[in-house]
Design a protein around this motif. Sequence first.
Motif, PDB file in Angstrom:
ATOM      1  N   LEU A   1      42.446  36.799  47.715  1.00 11.82           N
ATOM      2  CA  LEU A   1      41.805  37.750  48.622  1.00 11.82           C
ATOM      3  C   LEU A   1      40.501  37.097  49.070  1.00 11.82           C
ATOM      4  O   LEU A   1      39.465  37.246  48.409  1.00 11.82           O
ATOM      5  CB  LEU A   1      41.541  39.083  47.913  1.00 11.82           C
ATOM      6  CG  LEU A   1      42.770  39.796  47.336  1.00 11.82           C
ATOM      7  CD1 LEU A   1      42.352  41.061  46.582  1.00 11.82           C
ATOM      8  CD2 LEU A   1      43.763  40.143  48.444  1.00 11.82           C
ATOM      9  N   PRO A   2      40.539  36.317  50.155  1.00 13.01           N
ATOM     10  CA  PRO A   2      39.369  35.512  50.543  1.00 13.01           C
ATOM     11  C   PRO A   2      38.122  36.367  50.764  1.00 13.01           C
ATOM     12  O   PRO A   2      38.129  37.312  51.559  1.00 13.01           O
ATOM     13  CB  PRO A   2      39.826  34.853  51.848  1.00 13.01           C
ATOM     14  CG  PRO A   2      41.318  34.857  51.780  1.00 13.01           C
ATOM     15  CD  PRO A   2      41.671  36.120  51.066  1.00 13.01           C
ATOM     16  N   GLY A   3      37.074  36.028  50.045  1.00 14.49           N
ATOM     17  CA  GLY A   3      35.829  36.773  50.150  1.00 14.49           C
ATOM     18  C   GLY A   3      35.910  38.183  49.617  1.00 14.49           C
ATOM     19  O   GLY A   3      34.982  38.974  49.786  1.00 14.49           O
ATOM     20  N   GLY A   4      37.018  38.497  48.931  1.00 13.03           N
ATOM     21  CA  GLY A   4      37.242  39.869  48.475  1.00 13.03           C
ATOM     22  C   GLY A   4      36.337  40.316  47.355  1.00 13.03           C
ATOM     23  O   GLY A   4      36.283  41.509  47.030  1.00 13.03           O
ATOM     24  N   GLY A   5      35.619  39.353  46.745  1.00 10.89           N
ATOM     25  CA  GLY A   5      34.695  39.708  45.678  1.00 10.89           C
ATOM     26  C   GLY A   5      33.253  39.745  46.141  1.00 10.89           C
ATOM     27  O   GLY A   5      32.338  39.695  45.306  1.00 10.89           O
ATOM     28  N   GLY A   6      33.043  39.819  47.445  1.00 13.38           N
ATOM     29  CA  GLY A   6      31.685  39.850  47.975  1.00 13.38           C
ATOM     30  C   GLY A   6      31.120  38.453  48.121  1.00 13.38           C
ATOM     31  O   GLY A   6      31.163  37.870  49.195  1.00 13.38           O
ATOM     32  N   THR A   7      30.607  37.883  47.015  1.00 16.51           N
ATOM     33  CA  THR A   7      30.084  36.513  47.049  1.00 16.51           C
ATOM     34  C   THR A   7      31.097  35.513  46.527  1.00 16.51           C
ATOM     35  O   THR A   7      30.771  34.347  46.310  1.00 16.51           O
ATOM     36  CB  THR A   7      28.799  36.402  46.209  1.00 16.51           C
ATOM     37  OG1 THR A   7      29.076  36.806  44.859  1.00 16.51           O
ATOM     38  CG2 THR A   7      27.697  37.286  46.790  1.00 16.51           C
ATOM     39  N   LYS A   8      32.329  35.947  46.320  1.00 14.75           N
ATOM     40  CA  LYS A   8      33.394  35.047  45.874  1.00 14.75           C
ATOM     41  C   LYS A   8      34.728  35.659  46.270  1.00 14.75           C
ATOM     42  O   LYS A   8      34.819  36.844  46.601  1.00 14.75           O
ATOM     43  CB  LYS A   8      33.335  34.838  44.356  1.00 14.75           C
ATOM     44  CG  LYS A   8      33.490  36.114  43.540  1.00 14.75           C
ATOM     45  CD  LYS A   8      33.340  35.831  42.055  1.00 14.75           C
ATOM     46  CE  LYS A   8      33.471  37.122  41.241  1.00 14.75           C
ATOM     47  NZ  LYS A   8      33.311  36.860  39.795  1.00 14.75           N
ATOM     48  N   SER A   9      35.767  34.826  46.222  1.00 16.19           N
ATOM     49  CA  SER A   9      37.104  35.325  46.516  1.00 16.19           C
ATOM     50  C   SER A   9      37.670  36.044  45.309  1.00 16.19           C
ATOM     51  O   SER A   9      37.335  35.734  44.165  1.00 16.19           O
ATOM     52  CB  SER A   9      38.033  34.170  46.910  1.00 16.19           C
ATOM     53  OG  SER A   9      37.658  33.641  48.157  1.00 16.19           O
ATOM     54  N   SER A  10      38.521  37.008  45.576  1.00 15.95           N
ATOM     55  CA  SER A  10      39.251  37.686  44.518  1.00 15.95           C
ATOM     56  C   SER A  10      40.723  37.281  44.625  1.00 15.95           C
ATOM     57  O   SER A  10      41.064  36.366  45.373  1.00 15.95           O
ATOM     58  CB  SER A  10      39.071  39.199  44.656  1.00 15.95           C
ATOM     59  OG  SER A  10      39.659  39.873  43.560  1.00 15.95           O
ATOM     60  N   GLY A  11      41.594  37.946  43.881  1.00 12.44           N
ATOM     61  CA  GLY A  11      42.997  37.587  43.937  1.00 12.44           C
ATOM     62  C   GLY A  11      43.860  38.574  43.180  1.00 12.44           C
ATOM     63  O   GLY A  11      43.360  39.433  42.452  1.00 12.44           O
ATOM     64  N   GLN A  12      45.165  38.432  43.383  1.00 12.51           N
ATOM     65  CA  GLN A  12      46.145  39.320  42.755  1.00 12.51           C
ATOM     66  C   GLN A  12      47.229  38.480  42.087  1.00 12.51           C
ATOM     67  O   GLN A  12      48.328  38.338  42.606  1.00 12.51           O
ATOM     68  CB  GLN A  12      46.745  40.253  43.810  1.00 12.51           C
ATOM     69  CG  GLN A  12      45.723  41.172  44.469  1.00 12.51           C
ATOM     70  CD  GLN A  12      46.306  41.936  45.634  1.00 12.51           C
ATOM     71  OE1 GLN A  12      46.940  41.367  46.512  1.00 12.51           O
ATOM     72  NE2 GLN A  12      46.114  43.255  45.635  1.00 12.51           N
ATOM     73  N   ARG A  13      46.895  37.902  40.928  1.00 16.20           N
ATOM     74  CA  ARG A  13      47.831  36.966  40.313  1.00 16.20           C
ATOM     75  C   ARG A  13      49.141  37.621  39.901  1.00 16.20           C
ATOM     76  O   ARG A  13      50.135  36.930  39.686  1.00 16.20           O
ATOM     77  CB  ARG A  13      47.179  36.251  39.130  1.00 16.20           C
ATOM     78  CG  ARG A  13      46.998  37.057  37.871  1.00 16.20           C
ATOM     79  CD  ARG A  13      46.581  36.158  36.698  1.00 16.20           C
ATOM     80  NE  ARG A  13      45.225  35.693  36.832  1.00 16.20           N
ATOM     81  CZ  ARG A  13      44.200  36.179  36.113  1.00 16.20           C
ATOM     82  NH1 ARG A  13      44.409  37.161  35.258  1.00 16.20           N
ATOM     83  NH2 ARG A  13      42.997  35.704  36.268  1.00 16.20           N
ATOM     84  N   GLU A  14      49.180  38.961  39.825  1.00 19.06           N
ATOM     85  CA  GLU A  14      50.426  39.630  39.462  1.00 19.06           C
ATOM     86  C   GLU A  14      51.509  39.450  40.517  1.00 19.06           C
ATOM     87  O   GLU A  14      52.697  39.685  40.248  1.00 19.06           O
ATOM     88  CB  GLU A  14      50.171  41.128  39.237  1.00 19.06           C
ATOM     89  CG  GLU A  14      49.764  41.919  40.471  1.00 19.06           C
ATOM     90  CD  GLU A  14      48.259  41.986  40.689  1.00 19.06           C
ATOM     91  OE1 GLU A  14      47.803  42.941  41.353  1.00 19.06           O
ATOM     92  OE2 GLU A  14      47.537  41.083  40.208  1.00 19.06           O
ATOM     93  N   PHE A  15      51.123  38.979  41.716  1.00 22.98           N
ATOM     94  CA  PHE A  15      52.112  38.775  42.775  1.00 22.98           C
ATOM     95  C   PHE A  15      52.548  37.322  42.915  1.00 22.98           C
ATOM     96  O   PHE A  15      53.357  36.998  43.784  1.00 22.98           O
ATOM     97  CB  PHE A  15      51.571  39.286  44.107  1.00 22.98           C
ATOM     98  CG  PHE A  15      51.333  40.770  44.125  1.00 22.98           C
ATOM     99  CD1 PHE A  15      52.342  41.657  43.790  1.00 22.98           C
ATOM    100  CD2 PHE A  15      50.087  41.288  44.457  1.00 22.98           C
ATOM    101  CE1 PHE A  15      52.122  43.029  43.784  1.00 22.98           C
ATOM    102  CE2 PHE A  15      49.856  42.657  44.470  1.00 22.98           C
ATOM    103  CZ  PHE A  15      50.887  43.527  44.127  1.00 22.98           C
ATOM    104  N   VAL A  16      52.026  36.438  42.065  1.00 28.40           N
ATOM    105  CA  VAL A  16      52.443  35.032  42.126  1.00 28.40           C
ATOM    106  C   VAL A  16      53.944  34.908  41.875  1.00 28.40           C
ATOM    107  O   VAL A  16      54.664  34.233  42.626  1.00 28.40           O
ATOM    108  CB  VAL A  16      51.662  34.179  41.097  1.00 28.40           C
ATOM    109  CG1 VAL A  16      52.293  32.793  40.969  1.00 28.40           C
ATOM    110  CG2 VAL A  16      50.204  34.053  41.505  1.00 28.40           C
ATOM    111  N   GLU A  17      54.438  35.552  40.824  1.00 28.58           N
ATOM    112  CA  GLU A  17      55.847  35.396  40.469  1.00 28.58           C
ATOM    113  C   GLU A  17      56.794  35.916  41.547  1.00 28.58           C
ATOM    114  O   GLU A  17      57.728  35.193  41.938  1.00 28.58           O
ATOM    115  CB  GLU A  17      56.149  36.056  39.122  1.00 28.58           C
ATOM    116  CG  GLU A  17      57.579  35.846  38.673  1.00 28.58           C
ATOM    117  CD  GLU A  17      57.798  36.207  37.222  1.00 28.58           C
ATOM    118  OE1 GLU A  17      58.948  36.543  36.869  1.00 28.58           O
ATOM    119  OE2 GLU A  17      56.845  36.143  36.431  1.00 28.58           O
TER     120      GLU A  17
END
Length: 275
Positions: A203-219
């Motif tokens: 999630l680019p820039g989703g953490g405000g000053t950093k990117s976030s992510g959803q690793r549960e969707f990798v698989e």
Amino acid sequence: MAHVVDIGAFKVGRGQPPFLIAGPCVIENEQLVLDTAGRIAEIARALGMPYVFKSSYDKANRTSIHSFRGPGIKKGLEVLAKVKREVGVAVLTDVHTESDATEAGTVVDVLQIPAFLCRQTDLLIAAAKTGKVVNVKKGQFLSPPEMGNAVKKLEECGNARIVLTERGSSFGYNNLVVDMRSFPILRSFGYPVVFDATHSVQLPGGGGTKSSGQREFVEPLACAAAGAGVDGFFMEVHPDPDHALSDGPNMVPLHQLKALLERVMRICDAANPAK
């Protein structure tokens, strides 16, 4: 024409086993890199997957100016050379400037062009002129057919050692979407195609000053790509992603990697019985 590309001691492309590009997002320290590379190499050997170790010496496109970028090119290339020597695997790193491409090309097996830079002609030319394999990540802002222009730039420089990587498309609002039609389109250019399963859930820039992510969707995304027909998988992997210095929220925990790859490989076998 379908090209088969040599990376180290193995070949990638149509008719070849799916291969793996994996490692921590950034070189945090030498010991973590060596330990992680060694463990992933063991997993890949057990599954019969050719393996390329990946880690970056400099993350030049971090969200915040205060984010950790890595040890820099001199120390980073020393660490990557040690991985090649001690773990015995091919290595990949991304490059951001023409001079970096030339210098990194003296050490690594694969030069990676970051998605944001995939249209940078001078960078592509510099990477091509090293004679090394060039893995071009599709820009989040490009449609799949537009990647043909990047391919032509490399080919015009006499380099046909090309790999193309899909990492999702951006529609704004800190999200990426993977269009499964991208894989056959990218394959139509005649080169091996890789799915970047971890940056696609960023999630680019989703953490405000950093990117976030959803690793549960990798698989589920990796499984879908396996069914769609890809030649390899890119996964950033870390022994403790929640405390990683870059891209932690979208990295695969090392202890989960083997089970994930086992499932992906079963789908690859079912989708490509001739392999």
